[in-house]
Design a protein around this motif. Structure first.
Motif, PDB file in Angstrom:
ATOM      1  N   TYR A  23       0.834  -1.200   0.000  1.00 21.22           N
ATOM      2  CA  TYR A  23       0.000   0.000   0.000  1.00 21.22           C
ATOM      3  C   TYR A  23       0.873   1.257   0.000  1.00 21.22           C
ATOM      4  N   THR A 169     -12.796   0.044 -12.260  1.00 21.38           N
ATOM      5  CA  THR A 169     -11.522  -0.416 -11.703  1.00 21.38           C
ATOM      6  C   THR A 169     -10.381   0.371 -12.331  1.00 21.38           C
ATOM      7  N   TYR A 179      -1.262  -2.772  -8.882  1.00 25.34           N
ATOM      8  CA  TYR A 179      -2.211  -2.219  -7.906  1.00 25.34           C
ATOM      9  C   TYR A 179      -3.558  -2.033  -8.599  1.00 25.34           C
ATOM     10  N   TRP A 181      -7.507  -0.584  -7.885  1.00 27.94           N
ATOM     11  CA  TRP A 181      -8.507   0.116  -7.082  1.00 27.94           C
ATOM     12  C   TRP A 181      -9.866  -0.167  -7.721  1.00 27.94           C
ATOM     13  N   GLN A 183     -13.850   0.238  -7.547  1.00 28.71           N
ATOM     14  CA  GLN A 183     -15.036   0.885  -6.995  1.00 28.71           C
ATOM     15  C   GLN A 183     -16.233  -0.032  -7.248  1.00 28.71           C
ATOM     16  N   ILE A 197      -9.022  -2.552  -2.544  1.00 30.18           N
ATOM     17  CA  ILE A 197      -7.692  -2.544  -3.151  1.00 30.18           C
ATOM     18  C   ILE A 197      -7.236  -3.990  -3.275  1.00 30.18           C
TER      19      ILE A 197
END
Length: 272
Positions: A23, A169, A179, A181, A183, A197
């Motif tokens: 992260y 995404t 990575y 993310w 939604q 995540i």
């Protein structure tokens, strides 16, 4: 260099990584966060800030960066998660040596923080979005104001734009992993927002739902109104500068008018 002496490149996998480290590499920059706090504080107050409270501090990377910047610096980090505080202490605070004495990590609710006043308080990574109603968010702002010295500053970040209200995404390549993310949900009636995540590795392994965020997607006018209702003397929005193509430059200026970008990140600075 002969192959036998060449150091083998470490391949990241789900089994040999830690989610907090992934992260931090993907989304955090403690030095940039500290620069912004220090530069705005010096501009507003005419002096260097010395004390910082990092609310929802997570790994407390910012606390560690803060005390590195001077022997007069002190920091307090607050978080509810004992596990992440322990990880941050081992990773960022203990390596400071003697300077670690100037950092205090506290497992507590930010609505009931430990006693003390600070030049600056910050709640970054949209962490205060966990408060879903106006009364609770106003209460947090009131509590933060009481913990600031006269003229002290509260620093918040926020994000929005039309893309923030879509199920989608975002994928970004980092060194050794990807990575993501995601939604998952947005309700336009109450701005209920859910996101995850994920981390994916080159060997095919993955860390699904390494982090999950269930928030209210607060809007800038609402945040500013609640800060003023909480009694802050002034509230300013700092918007990112852009080049001619609309690409962010990583610098932020106080703005009253901003472009209607599909995706934006901003800082809110409130003065006691």
């Amino acid at each position: 260099m002969p192959r036998s002496r060449r150091r083998a490149k470490r391949i990241l996998t789900r089994a040999n990584t830690e989610r907090h480290a992934l992260y931090e590499r993907a989304v955090q920059s403690a030095d940039i966060d500290a620069d912004l706090i220090e530069n705005i504080f010096r501009r507003e107050m005419g002096r260097r800030p010395r004390t910082l409270r990092e609310d929802f501090c997570g790994t407390a990377w910012l606390c560690a960066e803060w005390v590195k910047r001077g022997a007069d610096r002190k920091a307090v980090g607050i978080d509810l998660d004992a596990g992440v505080l322990a990880w941050g202490k081992a990773k960022h605070i203990d390596p400071l040596g003697e300077d670690a004495k100037r950092v205090k990590l506290v497992r507590a609710n930010v609505l009931k923080p430990p006693a003390g006043t600070f030049d600056a308080i910050c709640a970054y990574n949209y962490s205060y979005f966990c408060f879903r109603d106006r009364d609770t968010l106003r209460s947090y702002f009131e509590t933060a104001k009481r913990s600031l010295v006269p003229g002290g500053l509260l620093f918040l970040d926020a994000f929005g734009g039309s893309n923030a209200q879509e199920v989608q995404t975002e994928t970004r390549r980092c060194r050794g992993y990807t990575y993501k993310w995601e939604q998952v949900r947005f309700n336009p009636i109450d701005h209920d927002f859910l996101a995850h995540i994920h981390f994916e590795f080159d060997d095919g392994s993955a860390w699904k739902r390494a982090f999950t965020y269930s928030w209210r997607l607060w809007q800038l006018p609402e945040i500013q109104e609640l800060l003023r209702e909480a009694g802050f003397r002034s509230v300013d929005v700092y918007w990112e500068d852009e080049d001619k193509r609309g690409k962010g430059l990583g610098t932020f200026r106080k703005r009253k008018i901003a472009p209607a970008d599909a995706t934006w990140n901003a800082y809110i600075v409130a003065k006691r």
